[in-house]
Enzyme design. Structure first.
Site, PDB file in Angstrom:
ATOM      1  N   HIS A 196      -8.828   2.259   5.973  1.00  9.58           N
ATOM      2  CA  HIS A 196      -7.721   2.361   5.029  1.00  9.58           C
ATOM      3  C   HIS A 196      -6.812   1.144   5.098  1.00  9.58           C
ATOM      4  O   HIS A 196      -6.753   0.436   6.102  1.00  9.58           O
ATOM      5  CB  HIS A 196      -6.923   3.630   5.295  1.00  9.58           C
ATOM      6  CG  HIS A 196      -7.698   4.884   4.994  1.00  9.58           C
ATOM      7  ND1 HIS A 196      -7.267   6.124   5.384  1.00  9.58           N
ATOM      8  CD2 HIS A 196      -8.868   5.085   4.344  1.00  9.58           C
ATOM      9  CE1 HIS A 196      -8.133   7.047   4.986  1.00  9.58           C
ATOM     10  NE2 HIS A 196      -9.122   6.432   4.354  1.00  9.58           N
ATOM     11  N   ASN A 217       0.829  -1.208   0.000  1.00  3.83           N
ATOM     12  CA  ASN A 217       0.000   0.000   0.000  1.00  3.83           C
ATOM     13  C   ASN A 217       0.862   1.256   0.000  1.00  3.83           C
ATOM     14  O   ASN A 217       1.864   1.341   0.717  1.00  3.83           O
ATOM     15  CB  ASN A 217      -0.893   0.015   1.243  1.00  3.83           C
ATOM     16  CG  ASN A 217      -1.753   1.269   1.291  1.00  3.83           C
ATOM     17  OD1 ASN A 217      -2.514   1.533   0.367  1.00  3.83           O
ATOM     18  ND2 ASN A 217      -1.627   2.039   2.353  1.00  3.83           N
ATOM     19  N   GLU A 274      -8.774  19.588  10.313  1.00  7.31           N
ATOM     20  CA  GLU A 274      -8.966  18.604   9.255  1.00  7.31           C
ATOM     21  C   GLU A 274      -9.783  19.155   8.075  1.00  7.31           C
ATOM     22  O   GLU A 274     -10.301  20.266   8.097  1.00  7.31           O
ATOM     23  CB  GLU A 274      -9.660  17.355   9.821  1.00  7.31           C
ATOM     24  CG  GLU A 274      -8.682  16.306  10.341  1.00  7.31           C
ATOM     25  CD  GLU A 274      -7.910  15.613   9.218  1.00  7.31           C
ATOM     26  OE1 GLU A 274      -8.193  15.882   8.024  1.00  7.31           O
ATOM     27  OE2 GLU A 274      -7.017  14.803   9.537  1.00  7.31           O
ATOM     28  N   TYR A 289      -1.438   9.569   4.901  1.00  6.25           N
ATOM     29  CA  TYR A 289      -1.963   9.593   6.269  1.00  6.25           C
ATOM     30  C   TYR A 289      -1.291  10.732   7.028  1.00  6.25           C
ATOM     31  O   TYR A 289      -0.121  11.024   6.808  1.00  6.25           O
ATOM     32  CB  TYR A 289      -1.681   8.257   6.980  1.00  6.25           C
ATOM     33  CG  TYR A 289      -2.103   7.069   6.165  1.00  6.25           C
ATOM     34  CD1 TYR A 289      -3.441   6.711   6.063  1.00  6.25           C
ATOM     35  CD2 TYR A 289      -1.165   6.325   5.452  1.00  6.25           C
ATOM     36  CE1 TYR A 289      -3.842   5.630   5.282  1.00  6.25           C
ATOM     37  CE2 TYR A 289      -1.550   5.245   4.677  1.00  6.25           C
ATOM     38  CZ  TYR A 289      -2.888   4.903   4.596  1.00  6.25           C
ATOM     39  OH  TYR A 289      -3.275   3.852   3.814  1.00  6.25           O
ATOM     40  N   ARG A 290      -2.026  11.347   7.901  1.00  5.05           N
ATOM     41  CA  ARG A 290      -1.423  12.460   8.644  1.00  5.05           C
ATOM     42  C   ARG A 290      -0.408  11.926   9.648  1.00  5.05           C
ATOM     43  O   ARG A 290      -0.610  10.881  10.275  1.00  5.05           O
ATOM     44  CB  ARG A 290      -2.508  13.288   9.326  1.00  5.05           C
ATOM     45  CG  ARG A 290      -3.090  12.702  10.585  1.00  5.05           C
ATOM     46  CD  ARG A 290      -4.282  13.526  11.042  1.00  5.05           C
ATOM     47  NE  ARG A 290      -4.522  13.401  12.478  1.00  5.05           N
ATOM     48  CZ  ARG A 290      -5.622  13.822  13.091  1.00  5.05           C
ATOM     49  NH1 ARG A 290      -6.584  14.395  12.389  1.00  5.05           N
ATOM     50  NH2 ARG A 290      -5.755  13.699  14.389  1.00  5.05           N
ATOM     51  N   GLY A 321      -0.199   5.025   0.707  1.00  3.88           N
ATOM     52  CA  GLY A 321      -1.330   5.857   1.093  1.00  3.88           C
ATOM     53  C   GLY A 321      -0.882   7.139   1.765  1.00  3.88           C
ATOM     54  O   GLY A 321       0.263   7.260   2.215  1.00  3.88           O
TER      55      GLY A 321
END
Length: 475
Positions: A182, A160, A273, A164-165, A162
């Site tokens: 996720h 993966n 966010e 992400y924070r 991805g």
């Protein structure tokens, strides 16, 4: 159109008048966050920003708002910068359907020219700052995080990549929020089931296609790198790290190697966010960094997010629409026309479809809720007829106001999953979901009076093209 790295894309943005070089000295706080918010406020044509003089740092550069406009998004795809949004959607969908495109494996990458394995101090290496005043610390929010399936590690598609924070907790430690919907959450669960740490690689400052694809809700066994190749219409270049046999983007400015510590959590947050609210604080996993690679004088790319629209909304717009569109077309290939899931990461989605019979549109809405993205995000589904453009909000509002009867056409499904960042969820991660059927009733539904629809005058389409050409010449 395939960009080798962030620097090549910056060069194209500059040539197209979509980059502002900021030469005056700026402070990391509050200047960078304020500029990120301000450029988003300028509207849909806002440029990227490159800060070249950061107070307290030598030779540091910060890039912001790289794809924070439809013009920049079009240039990412190699299209003319004035390409309409709907055309960008269908072009993205056309390329998406060409998946997979095999990757291009390289043996060395520019980021490997500098390596640090001892006395790692992220605060000294990179210009860190808070985006919003209420953030609980410094965040890295536009990095590609790579991990592998622990039970099927040789499956390339299950690796993966991805977004992400990541909260910088101390000089060599990051907090990460692996939302349960996720893929990285699956990998972490697998590792923790056996008490093992999960090896990860974190790539910062990548060219925009891989960052966009890494934020897309594609299927678990679909490779982001093979999808990036499809979107850029050329094999995507990657390089293999010995650390965990992880593949990372060749063009990254910075790469961090580390491990998510098994079965250990620390407080993470709050963070402003994409919902326009602070997310609060929660116990989240921690990454211990063991090695840093970086290009000489690396560009530190950051992404402002807050009250929509900001860069993340352009970044997560079409790449959310198209996977949902494709997954619905797999179920209903002759009916689905287009999908607009551009709003707040697809918490709301508008689906244009043909209908076979009465009740069909509601079934399409329920199918959307069971897609990978629908499970964690889609909270409101609006279904409209095939002749309603889901990207034209006045048309959508017309369909809701004239085709929808609240007595028959509103379906509420209780207690479904949603990502914990949804501020309306109660309890956190659980919400009721809504389907609004704004399509024309079809037998055996015979209610309403829709037998005399108003059509356009002859040659309207001819005049649309003619007027658009005249306007283009005028600019």
């Amino acid at each position: 159109m395939a960009y080798q790295d962030l620097r090549e894309f910056l060069s194209v943005l500059e040539q197209e008048g979509q980059l502002l070089n900021i030469e005056e000295e700026v402070k990391p706080e509050p200047d960078i966050g304020a500029a990120g918010r301000a450029v988003a406020n300028l509207g849909g044509s806002s440029p990227a920003l490159l800060f070249n003089n950061i107070y307290g740092y030598q030779n540091a550069r910060i890039a912001m708002n790289m794809i924070g406009s439809w013009e920049n998004h079009a240039l990412m795809l190699g299209l003319p910068k004035n390409t309409p949004v709907k055309e960008q959607f269908f072009e993205f969908a056309r390329r998406f359907a060409k998946f997979p495109v095999a990757v291009k494996r390289e043996t060395k990458a520019p980021f490997q020219e500098n390596q640090i394995t001892e006395d790692i101090n992220l605060f000294e290496l990179f210009p860190l700052f808070r985006l919003n005043r209420g953030d609980g610390g410094f965040y890295i929010d536009k990095a590609v995080v790579v991990s592998r399936d622990q039970y099927d590690p040789e499956h390339f598609g299950k690796q993966n990549a991805g977004v992400y924070r990541l909260q910088v907790k101390n000089k060599d430690t990051l907090g990460i929020q692996p939302v349960s919907q996720h893929d990285i959450a699956v990998h972490l669960r697998q590792a923790e089931e056996t008490g093992q740490n999960l090896k990860v690689a974190i790539a910062l400052g990548c060219e925009p296609v891989i960052t966009t694809v890494a934020g897309s809700p594609i299927l678990y066994d679909q490779s982001e790198y093979e999808m990036a190749g499809a979107i850029q219409e050329a094999p995507y270049p990657i390089v293999r790290l010995e650390h965990g046999n992880l593949d990372v983007p060749w063009g990254a400015e910075i790469v961090l190697e580390g491990e998510i510590i098994s079965r250990y959590r620390e407080f993470e947050g709050p963070f402003g966010e994409f919902t326009g609210h602070y997310s609060g604080g929660r116990a989240m996993p921690v990454i211990k960094i063991s090695k840093v690679y970086h290009r000489t004088q690396p560009i530190f790319e950051h992404l402002y997010l807050g009250m929509p629209w900001t860069e993340i909304d352009y970044m997560m717009a079409i790449n959310t629409c198209v996977p949902l569109y494709q997954q619905l077309k797999d179920a209903y290939p002759e009916e689905i026309v287009a999908v607009n899931a551009m709003y707040t990461h697809g918490l709301l989605a508008i689906i244009s479809t043909k209908t076979r019979y009465g009740g069909f549109a509601k079934a399409v809405g329920m199918r959307a809720l069971t897609t990978p993205h629908g499970l964690g995000y889609c909270k409101v589904i609006i279904v409209v007829d095939e002749d309603v453009d889901p990207f034209n909000l006045p048309q959508v509002m017309w369909a809701i106001s004239t085709k929808m009867n609240p007595k028959y056409d509103v379906v509420v499904i209780p207690n479904l999953s949603v990502l914990p960042l949804d501020p309306g969820s109660d309890p956190t991660g659980i919400t009721d979901k809504l389907i609004i059927d704004a399509t024309t009733p079809k037998a055996p539904e015979t209610r309403g009076h829709y037998s005399q629809p108003l059509d356009s005058p002859l040659d309207t389409d001819v005049w649309e093209k003619k007027l658009a050409e005249l306007l283009l010449r005028q600019k």
